[in-house]
Scaffold this motif. Structure first.
Motif, PDB file in Angstrom:
ATOM      1  N   ASN A 147      11.406   0.915  38.433  1.00  0.00           N
ATOM      2  CA  ASN A 147      10.204   1.209  37.913  1.00  0.00           C
ATOM      3  C   ASN A 147       9.884   0.996  36.359  1.00  0.00           C
ATOM      4  N   GLN A 148       8.771   0.767  35.907  1.00  0.00           N
ATOM      5  CA  GLN A 148       8.297   1.143  34.622  1.00  0.00           C
ATOM      6  C   GLN A 148       7.453   1.920  34.237  1.00  0.00           C
ATOM      7  N   ALA A 149       7.693   2.936  33.438  1.00  0.00           N
ATOM      8  CA  ALA A 149       6.679   4.028  33.334  1.00  0.00           C
ATOM      9  C   ALA A 149       5.989   4.116  31.568  1.00  0.00           C
ATOM     10  N   VAL A 150       4.721   4.889  31.706  1.00  0.00           N
ATOM     11  CA  VAL A 150       4.271   4.823  30.317  1.00  0.00           C
ATOM     12  C   VAL A 150       4.371   6.424  30.137  1.00  0.00           C
ATOM     13  N   ILE A 151       5.151   7.033  29.255  1.00  0.00           N
ATOM     14  CA  ILE A 151       4.981   8.714  28.959  1.00  0.00           C
ATOM     15  C   ILE A 151       3.968   8.772  27.806  1.00  0.00           C
TER      16      ILE A 151
ATOM     17  N   ASP B 279      12.510  11.841  42.921  1.00  0.00           N
ATOM     18  CA  ASP B 279      13.395  12.469  41.929  1.00  0.00           C
ATOM     19  C   ASP B 279      14.246  11.207  41.211  1.00  0.00           C
ATOM     20  N   GLU B 280      14.434  10.435  41.998  1.00  0.00           N
ATOM     21  CA  GLU B 280      15.254   9.109  41.606  1.00  0.00           C
ATOM     22  C   GLU B 280      14.404   8.309  40.434  1.00  0.00           C
ATOM     23  N   ILE B 281      13.130   8.092  40.535  1.00  0.00           N
ATOM     24  CA  ILE B 281      12.270   7.559  39.731  1.00  0.00           C
ATOM     25  C   ILE B 281      12.062   8.505  38.551  1.00  0.00           C
ATOM     26  N   ARG B 282      11.964   9.618  38.554  1.00  0.00           N
ATOM     27  CA  ARG B 282      11.773  10.677  37.451  1.00  0.00           C
ATOM     28  C   ARG B 282      13.358  10.631  36.865  1.00  0.00           C
ATOM     29  N   GLN B 283      14.234  10.641  37.363  1.00  0.00           N
ATOM     30  CA  GLN B 283      15.659  10.472  36.949  1.00  0.00           C
ATOM     31  C   GLN B 283      15.742   9.259  35.897  1.00  0.00           C
ATOM     32  N   ASP B 284      15.083   8.126  36.427  1.00  0.00           N
ATOM     33  CA  ASP B 284      15.223   6.782  35.710  1.00  0.00           C
ATOM     34  C   ASP B 284      14.343   6.912  34.461  1.00  0.00           C
ATOM     35  N   ILE B 285      13.197   7.421  34.660  1.00  0.00           N
ATOM     36  CA  ILE B 285      12.266   7.556  33.193  1.00  0.00           C
ATOM     37  C   ILE B 285      12.533   8.639  32.258  1.00  0.00           C
ATOM     38  N   GLY B 286      13.571   9.421  32.771  1.00  0.00           N
ATOM     39  CA  GLY B 286      14.103  10.731  32.035  1.00  0.00           C
ATOM     40  C   GLY B 286      13.093  11.775  31.808  1.00  0.00           C
ATOM     41  N   LEU B 287      12.155  11.725  32.898  1.00  0.00           N
ATOM     42  CA  LEU B 287      11.071  12.896  33.173  1.00  0.00           C
ATOM     43  C   LEU B 287      11.758  14.257  33.681  1.00  0.00           C
ATOM     44  N   TYR B 288      12.141  15.202  33.151  1.00  0.00           N
ATOM     45  CA  TYR B 288      12.527  16.516  33.628  1.00  0.00           C
ATOM     46  C   TYR B 288      11.661  17.876  33.566  1.00  0.00           C
ATOM     47  N   TYR B 289      11.587  18.529  34.243  1.00  0.00           N
ATOM     48  CA  TYR B 289      10.458  19.671  34.171  1.00  0.00           C
ATOM     49  C   TYR B 289      11.261  20.983  33.877  1.00  0.00           C
ATOM     50  N   PRO B 290      10.528  21.835  33.279  1.00  0.00           N
ATOM     51  CA  PRO B 290      11.454  23.066  32.524  1.00  0.00           C
ATOM     52  C   PRO B 290      12.322  23.662  33.860  1.00  0.00           C
ATOM     53  N   GLY B 291      13.558  24.028  33.381  1.00  0.00           N
ATOM     54  CA  GLY B 291      14.679  24.550  34.345  1.00  0.00           C
ATOM     55  C   GLY B 291      15.327  23.673  35.260  1.00  0.00           C
ATOM     56  N   GLU B 292      14.788  22.157  35.155  1.00  0.00           N
ATOM     57  CA  GLU B 292      15.811  21.165  35.835  1.00  0.00           C
ATOM     58  C   GLU B 292      16.838  20.693  35.044  1.00  0.00           C
ATOM     59  N   THR B 293      18.002  20.305  35.523  1.00  0.00           N
ATOM     60  CA  THR B 293      19.257  19.900  34.821  1.00  0.00           C
ATOM     61  C   THR B 293      18.993  18.194  34.629  1.00  0.00           C
ATOM     62  N   ASN B 294      19.252  18.098  33.323  1.00  0.00           N
ATOM     63  CA  ASN B 294      19.156  16.500  32.956  1.00  0.00           C
ATOM     64  C   ASN B 294      20.481  16.141  32.816  1.00  0.00           C
ATOM     65  N   PRO B 295      20.815  15.106  33.636  1.00  0.00           N
ATOM     66  CA  PRO B 295      22.002  14.734  33.677  1.00  0.00           C
ATOM     67  C   PRO B 295      22.770  14.072  32.463  1.00  0.00           C
ATOM     68  N   CYS B 296      21.751  13.979  31.513  1.00  0.00           N
ATOM     69  CA  CYS B 296      21.946  13.099  30.157  1.00  0.00           C
ATOM     70  C   CYS B 296      22.785  14.280  29.163  1.00  0.00           C
ATOM     71  N   ASP B 297      22.194  15.562  29.537  1.00  0.00           N
ATOM     72  CA  ASP B 297      22.722  16.699  28.664  1.00  0.00           C
ATOM     73  C   ASP B 297      24.244  16.393  28.572  1.00  0.00           C
ATOM     74  N   ASP B 298      24.995  16.864  27.404  1.00  0.00           N
ATOM     75  CA  ASP B 298      26.250  16.782  27.206  1.00  0.00           C
ATOM     76  C   ASP B 298      26.973  18.002  27.880  1.00  0.00           C
ATOM     77  N   HIS B 299      26.376  19.253  28.502  1.00  0.00           N
ATOM     78  CA  HIS B 299      27.042  20.093  29.083  1.00  0.00           C
ATOM     79  C   HIS B 299      27.747  19.672  30.348  1.00  0.00           C
ATOM     80  N   HIS B 300      28.542  20.410  30.874  1.00  0.00           N
ATOM     81  CA  HIS B 300      29.254  20.412  32.051  1.00  0.00           C
ATOM     82  C   HIS B 300      28.455  20.426  33.405  1.00  0.00           C
ATOM     83  N   HIS B 301      28.682  19.664  34.637  1.00  0.00           N
ATOM     84  CA  HIS B 301      27.876  19.727  35.530  1.00  0.00           C
ATOM     85  C   HIS B 301      28.956  20.164  36.748  1.00  0.00           C
ATOM     86  N   ASP B 302      28.395  21.144  37.672  1.00  0.00           N
ATOM     87  CA  ASP B 302      28.938  21.323  38.912  1.00  0.00           C
ATOM     88  C   ASP B 302      28.655  20.386  39.799  1.00  0.00           C
ATOM     89  N   ASP B 303      27.344  19.899  39.644  1.00  0.00           N
ATOM     90  CA  ASP B 303      26.695  18.982  40.675  1.00  0.00           C
ATOM     91  C   ASP B 303      26.948  17.642  40.135  1.00  0.00           C
TER      92      ASP B 303
END
Length: 352
Positions: A198-202, A313-337
């Motif tokens: 997908n292509q998105a405009v933010i 979810d997959e489309i949003r991850q692709d465009i880097g769109l996260y809502y407050p409280g969601e985990t952004n996999p691009c963050d540098d901290h550790h993930h259990d998931d």
């Protein structure tokens, strides 16, 4: 059969349309409404002749006067309110998207199973007679092998940055609000896609204003979908097959007519003369399921809903769109998931 007593949470635009169509349902009674604003609750109950008006959501949820609750609040509140309904033993029809993401949806469906409570995402378009007709045509092989779907949902949205559609805090953006419709249509016929592009405009408020989505399946099917809060479009849907195509007229998600055109250009059109916008059909479905004692609809099952939100979810991850409280996999901290996100690390876009 006793009348199913309905309550509505929220008094916004969608609640008005839903309540306006309620007079066309086969059975059931609109018994209560809740708004956090007393004037709004009172005005709504007066307009639709609803006996009970509550000034807080939980009074309605815990009321003995209702059997099933329709949740019509902004997306971000769906999870908490649906959870409260399930725990109170109340059947739920929750406006789409059912929740902000797949993890939330999965948790609620597990909870509904545990408590034996009926829950359905309010994908009202699924129960539109036109969609039922199209499903029947495709299943009967009327257009041969269906291999391509094109669908749009575009309109000129609000410009107020605080409007729920533009507000990140309220789960705003085009994808979750209206993009869910074309994705739903594609998955109704092809199932969950194997490939998502997908292509998105933010926009300025950090939510998506429009996107063009291409979905692909191992079996060789494709869906080309576009969704926008800033463009006009005829909003038709076309399903193409090896022996012809089906066109669902504008606006396809609430259409009253569709046509089938065969390879030799013979055309057959069908029109349905139903009153209102067609929200009554999902209410009929809920009432039918409750009468049969089942806790999910076979026509828009929990699995259908989960597969739908998983694609979003997959489309949003692709465009880097996260809502407050969601985990952004691009963050540098550790993930259990970590396994949840491993296939999407290459898609992290940072907005500058």
């Amino acid at each position: 059969m006793k009348k199913v007593r309905w309550g509505i949470i929220g008094t916004g635009q969608i609640a008005h349309v839903f309540a306006g169509d309620f007079c066309h349902v086969k059975a059931g009674e609109l018994r209560a409404v809740a708004s956090r604003d007393k004037a709004s609750a009172d005005a709504f109950s007066d307009e639709f002749d609803i006996e009970l008006a509550f000034v807080d959501y939980f009074s309605l949820i815990n009321s003995n006067e209702v059997d099933v609750i329709y949740i019509a609040t902004p997306h971000v509140y769906h999870y908490d309110l649906t959870k409260a309904c399930i725990l109170a033993g109340k059947a739920v029809l929750c406006e789409k998207p059912f929740t902000l993401n797949e993890a939330q949806s999965r948790e609620l469906y597990d909870l509904a199973l545990e408590h034996d409570v009926f829950v359905m995402e309010a994908m009202w378009t699924r129960f539109n007679p036109v969609i039922e007709q199209v499903v029947e045509w495709v299943e009967e092989g009327e257009i041969g092998n269906l291999n391509s779907i094109q669908a749009s949902f575009n309109f000129i949205g609000p410009t107020d940055p605080n409007h729920r559609l533009l507000n990140l805090e309220l789960g705003g953006g085009a994808l979750l609000d209206i993009g869910i419709y074309p994705v739903f249509l594609a998955q109704l016929f092809f199932g969950k896609p194997d490939f998502v592009q997908n292509q998105a405009v933010i926009g300025d408020t950090n939510v998506d204003l429009f996107e063009q989505i291409l979905l692909g399946w191992e079996g060789g099917q494709l869906a080309s979908l576009d969704v926008s809060l800033i463009s006009h479009n005829p909003n038709r849907a076309i399903l193409s097959g090896s022996k012809g195509y089906i066109e669902i007229d504008s606006e396809w998600f609430r259409a009253k007519s569709c046509r089938i055109v065969t390879a030799d250009n013979k055309e057959r059109a069908v029109e349905f003369d139903f009153p209102g916008n067609g929200y009554q059909f999902e209410v009929d479905e809920v009432n039918r399921c409750l009468a049969e004692g089942v806790i999910q609809s076979p026509n828009h099952s929990w699995q259908d809903s989960l597969e739908l939100i998983a694609t979003l979810d997959e489309i949003r991850q692709d465009i880097g769109l996260y809502y407050p409280g969601e985990t952004n996999p691009c963050d540098d901290h550790h993930h259990d998931d970590e396994d949840l996100h491993d296939h999407h690390h290459e898609h992290c876009h940072h907005k500058h």
